[in-house]
Design an enzyme around this catalytic site. Structure first.
Site, PDB file in Angstrom:
ATOM      1  CG  PHE A 128      -2.026   0.911   1.237  1.00  0.00           C
ATOM      2  CD1 PHE A 128      -3.035   0.797   0.293  1.00  0.00           C
ATOM      3  CD2 PHE A 128      -2.117   1.920   2.181  1.00  0.00           C
ATOM      4  CE1 PHE A 128      -4.113   1.665   0.292  1.00  0.00           C
ATOM      5  CE2 PHE A 128      -3.192   2.792   2.183  1.00  0.00           C
ATOM      6  CZ  PHE A 128      -4.196   2.663   1.241  1.00  0.00           C
ATOM      7  CG  ASP A 207      -0.575  -2.929   6.363  1.00  0.00           C
ATOM      8  OD1 ASP A 207      -1.678  -3.352   6.761  1.00  0.00           O
ATOM      9  OD2 ASP A 207      -0.383  -1.758   6.017  1.00  0.00           O
ATOM     10  CE1 TYR A 232     -10.171   2.122   5.849  1.00  0.00           C
ATOM     11  CE2 TYR A 232      -9.368   2.995   7.936  1.00  0.00           C
ATOM     12  CZ  TYR A 232      -9.217   2.813   6.576  1.00  0.00           C
ATOM     13  OH  TYR A 232      -8.113   3.316   5.955  1.00  0.00           O
ATOM     14  CE  LYS A 233      -8.498  -0.780   3.917  1.00  0.00           C
ATOM     15  NZ  LYS A 233      -7.048  -0.673   3.868  1.00  0.00           N
ATOM     16  NE  ARG A 382      -9.935  -2.819  -4.134  1.00  0.00           N
ATOM     17  CZ  ARG A 382      -9.403  -2.214  -3.086  1.00  0.00           C
ATOM     18  NH1 ARG A 382      -8.201  -2.517  -2.688  1.00  0.00           N
ATOM     19  NH2 ARG A 382     -10.068  -1.286  -2.431  1.00  0.00           N
TER      20      ARG A 382
END
Ligand SMILES: *Cc1c(COP(=O)(O)O)cnc(C)c1O
Length: 422
Positions: A128, A207, A232-233, A382
């Protein structure tokens, strides 16, 4: 045997799904909206909605400062201990802190300081971007001649596992990677990579943002040193909810938090003027936690624990196999390519499809077809499979609508310019 591309078959798969009832535990205002973006922002659990009212009205409104002693002060450890169950850590090895990027900053500075004499940091170009920005900033800040080496993926889909192993050497201070890559969903073999780094004396930081809540993780078993992860995912913690960090127990006293603040101080209410780190992992907290958004992480984690990560993974794999079958039959002939690993062993819980017109197809899906995927440049659509609430029907309709958009050239009505947020 081919998978029937029919709605009745999707309905049958939903009927057999033993986790299907978890969908009712979420706030779903528009039953026709197909949400395939739970890997960017998870849905709102009903229990979270209730807790939000209780938190603000009762805990803050009525209990006032007493709330700190009642449940707030210990919330970072309490919720951390629950997340520990999701990642195979001990309860006292995980704590809720700041955002993922800030948590990364703290751990990377701490790791580099503990690795005096080594100046290489290894990562890959699937990571990321924020993770790499944080490293670049740290190198400038420390000014100790550290070098970041970003190993390129061979194909933009698979992580360069073999190349990284070849790059590891006695100068490597830290290896840091995303366990599941945010674009392709590629998943590294955590244990093997960690062992390879340890063999040359490097520390490893994973991560877990795109992996936690999407698949079972065993940091202890893999002997991982450090990890961070977003809530939050797949954890459904809410927009901008704070992240967690993991530090293996034997490293907790050895590593120093570079942002020393009063909430990480030993006996903080003595108000001593000299900093002394709190014991265990707690000294990695800097300041007063964001109690409202922190507390709202808990019900989402409870749902995952209730469902069980093994069962969720089994459903995720069944759903991705179904999506890939439909892709092969319906979408591949229309120019959609697979931008995720085909082998499920190396895949998280989202699948990226490439198409030369991906951006405009994505816009058509959102604006005319009531499906929310996300778009990642240059040409990835995605699709996040979040087995707590994604149905087989959702997958079926998504594929059929993608097909219709291309067959009928609906995307031609949309602009080639990307909106600010994709
Ligand atoms: C989502 C995500 C983040 C989020 O970073 P924040 O600082 O919390 O905004 C970080 N790393 C990865 C790999 C992610 O997927």
């Amino acid at each position: 045997m081919t998978t029937p591309a029919t709605l009745s078959y999707a309905i049958e798969l939903d009927r057999q799904d033993t986790l299907a009832h978890f969908r009712e535990r979420f706030v779903i205002d528009d039953p026709d909206l197909i949400y395939m973006d739970g890997n960017s922002l998870g849905r709102l659990p009903r229990a979270t909605e209730q807790l939000a009212t209780e938190l603000v009205r009762q805990q803050w409104g009525a209990r006032l400062i007493r709330g700190w002693g009642e449940s707030w002060f210990s919330a970072p450890e309490r919720i951390g201990a629950k997340i520990a169950q999701l990642i195979g850590a001990e309860p006292d090895e995980v704590i809720m802190t700041d955002s993922t990027s800030v948590a990364l900053f703290k751990l990377i500075v701490a790791a580099l300081r503990a690795q005096q004499g080594r100046n290489r940091i290894l990562s890959d170009d699937m990571n990321f971007p924020s993770d790499l920005y944080i490293i670049q900033g740290i190198i400038e800040l420390l000014d100790k001649g550290h070098r970041l080496e970003v190993v390129p993926s061979p194909d933009g889909i698979h992580g360069p596992a073999a190349e990284i192993r070849a790059h590891l050497d006695e100068q490597t201070a830290l290896l840091t990677l995303s366990h599941a890559a945010f674009k392709s969903g590629y998943v590294y073999a955590m244990k093997e990579m960690t062992e390879a780094a340890h063999a040359v004396g490097a520390l490893v930081l994973w991560d877990l943002s795109h992996a936690v809540g999407a698949m079972p993780i065993q940091v202890r078993e893999a002997n991982v040193d450090l990890a961070v992860g977003c809530t939050y995912k797949y954890l459904n913690g809410g927009p901008g909810s704070p992240a967690f960090l993991y530090i293996r127990r034997d490293l907790q006293e050895r590593l120093n938090n570079p942002i020393t603040g009063w909430m990480g101080q030993r006996n903080l209410f003595d108000f001593s003027l000299d900093y002394q780190p709190a014991e265990g992992i707690r000294h990695f907290i800097t300041s007063s936690p964001p109690i409202i958004s922190l507390s709202l992480v808990e019900p989402g984690v409870d749902l995952l624990l209730e469902a069980g990560m093994e069962k969720l993974r089994a459903k995720s794999l069944q759903q991705s196999a179904y999506l890939l079958e439909l892709w092969r039959q319906e979408l591949e002939p229309l120019g959609f390519s697979l931008k995720s690993p085909l082998d499920e062993k190396y895949r998280g819980s989202h699948i990226s499809l490439g198409h030369p017109e991906a951006l405009r197809i994505d816009q058509a899906l959102i604006h005319e077809f009531n499906v929310i995927p996300d778009f990642r440049a240059p040409d990835n659509i995605r699709l996040g499979l979040t087995p707590l609430y994604t149905s087989f029907r959702d997958i079926y309709h998504t594929v059929m609508r993608l097909k219709q958009i291309v067959v009928e050239k609906v995307y031609e009505n949309y602009s080639l310019e990307a909106p600010i947020i994709t």
